[in-house]
Design an enzyme around this catalytic site. Structure first.
Site, short mmCIF file in Angstrom:
data_model
loop_
_atom_site.label_atom_id
_atom_site.label_comp_id
_atom_site.label_asym_id
_atom_site.label_seq_id
_atom_site.Cartn_x
_atom_site.Cartn_y
_atom_site.Cartn_z
N HIS A 143 0.82 -1.22 0.00
CA HIS A 143 0.00 0.00 0.00
C HIS A 143 0.86 1.27 0.00
CE1 HIS A 143 -3.45 -2.48 1.15
NE2 HIS A 143 -2.70 -3.02 2.09
C1 BDR Z 1 -2.70 1.05 5.45
O1 BDR Z 1 -2.92 0.55 6.77
C2 BDR Z 1 -1.71 0.13 7.33
O2 BDR Z 1 -1.86 -1.11 7.96
C3 BDR Z 1 -0.70 0.09 6.22
O3 BDR Z 1 0.59 0.42 6.70
C4 BDR Z 1 -1.20 1.11 5.24
O4 BDR Z 1 -0.72 2.42 5.56
C5 BDR Z 1 -3.42 0.16 4.47
O5 BDR Z 1 -4.80 0.18 4.73
#
Ligand code: BDR
Ligand code: CA
Length: 312
Positions: free
Chosen positions: A239
């Site tokens: 992500h």
């Molecule tokens: C986001 O949530 C976190 O767990 C990850 O680091 C990312 O920033 C994804 O939904």
């Protein structure tokens, strides 16, 4: 071309780790600071993890400034370790970090850097610090060249059916930030789910024979197990690295104009990002990432992480 001056606001986080290491290995961006915030784990741990990552990258010169210990209005619980491990970085063993913590508050550090020269904020965590920046430094928005955010989802969340983690954790902060007068590019789940690494990529990192390669492979292994449990395969979704990718390879992510808002009141939909992609919004400066080429993304991540030297 001059490197883009960036601050990374982060809650490391395994995918934060890859995003940070990618940025630090990329001359297209100049990482001026990491600012920490509560999110994947508490702010003590996200701050410690930011320092660990700078040790790992050999960049103890990059300041780490601690930010908010929790959401603006409603406390949120941390995840229980099933995504990022109990320590946020896959529960490997680390030395006490040598990289110091800055005495400056995250928000004041960002404001100071923004007043010196145009600054891009890469926000890959709950948006509490970025909302506090607006509140504590009125008018600062005009000093921010760009705000590239990982957060939100158009169609389905990852914490609830409606909400993505970073927006869900602090919806009031996200509502403030997404309605602010600054050029935002948002990377929602619909985009980030196109940016995965495979077991072959993990094996590549492990085979580099460097400390960075070994640790990245080690951090990604439990993250791959989590993906297998929740999504049915071991592909790991990067992500947060998409927000860095947007700046390192401009144009690699196709974007379109949209209107953004956050649901803060809904009983089933609190923390939902409402992304209006109707044609009337197509030319807005507020953009949403729509598409990337996974192979080009993974190739760049491999190539940049391979730049870290062999130990000793
Ligand atoms: C986001 O949530 C976190 O767990 C990850 O680091 C990312 O920033 C994804 O939904
Ligand atoms: Ca994150």
């Amino acid at each position: 071309m001059a490197a883009t001056r960036i601050v990374i606001d982060t809650d490391p986080g395994v995918d934060d780790a890859v995003a940070i290491l990618l940025a630090l290995a990329s001359p297209e961006v100049e990482v001026l600071a990491l600012t920490s915030v509560a999110g994947n784990v508490d702010v003590d741990q996200t701050t410690r993890n930011a320092r660990r990552l700078l040790d790992l990258a050999g960049r103890p010169d990059v300041p780490v400034a601690r930010g908010a210990a929790g959401p603006l209005v409603v406390a949120a619980t941390y995840e229980d370790g099933h995504v990022h491990g109990h320590d946020g970085l896959g529960d490997l063993t680390w030395e006490d970090p040598a990289t110091p913590e800055s005495p400056e508050h995250a928000v004041d550090l960002i404001a100071r850097l923004a007043r010196e020269a145009p600054l891009t904020i890469v926000a890959i965590a709950p948006l509490t610090n970025v909302a506090l920046l607006r509140a504590r430094h009125p008018g600062i928005e005009s000093r921010i060249e760009r705000l590239v955010i990982m957060g939100g989802a158009s169609f389905a969340g990852n914490v609830t059916a409606a909400a993505e983690f970073n927006v869900w954790f602090d919806p009031e902060a996200a509502a403030s930030v997404l309605s602010g007068p600054w050029p935002i590019t948002l990377m929602p789940l619909d985009l980030t789910h196109q940016a995965w690494l495979t077991d072959a990529d993990l094996a590549y990192f492990a085979g580099l024979g460097t400390e960075v390669g070994t640790r990245v492979a080690g951090m990604l292994e439990p993250y791959a197990s989590y993906h297998e449990r929740w999504y049915g395969n071991r592909d790991v979704i990067m992500h947060d690295a998409t927000a860095v990718y947007e700046l390192v390879v401009p144009g690699a992510i196709a974007t379109r104009g949209a209107h953004l808002a956050v649901e803060t009141a809904g009983t089933l939909t609190r923390g939902m990002t409402v992304i209006d992609r109707r044609a009337a919004h197509a030319e807005r400066p507020t953009r949403v990432g729509e598409h990337l080429d996974r192979l080009a993304f993974a190739t760049l991540v491999r190539e940049r992480l391979a730049r870290y030297p062999l130990a000793g």
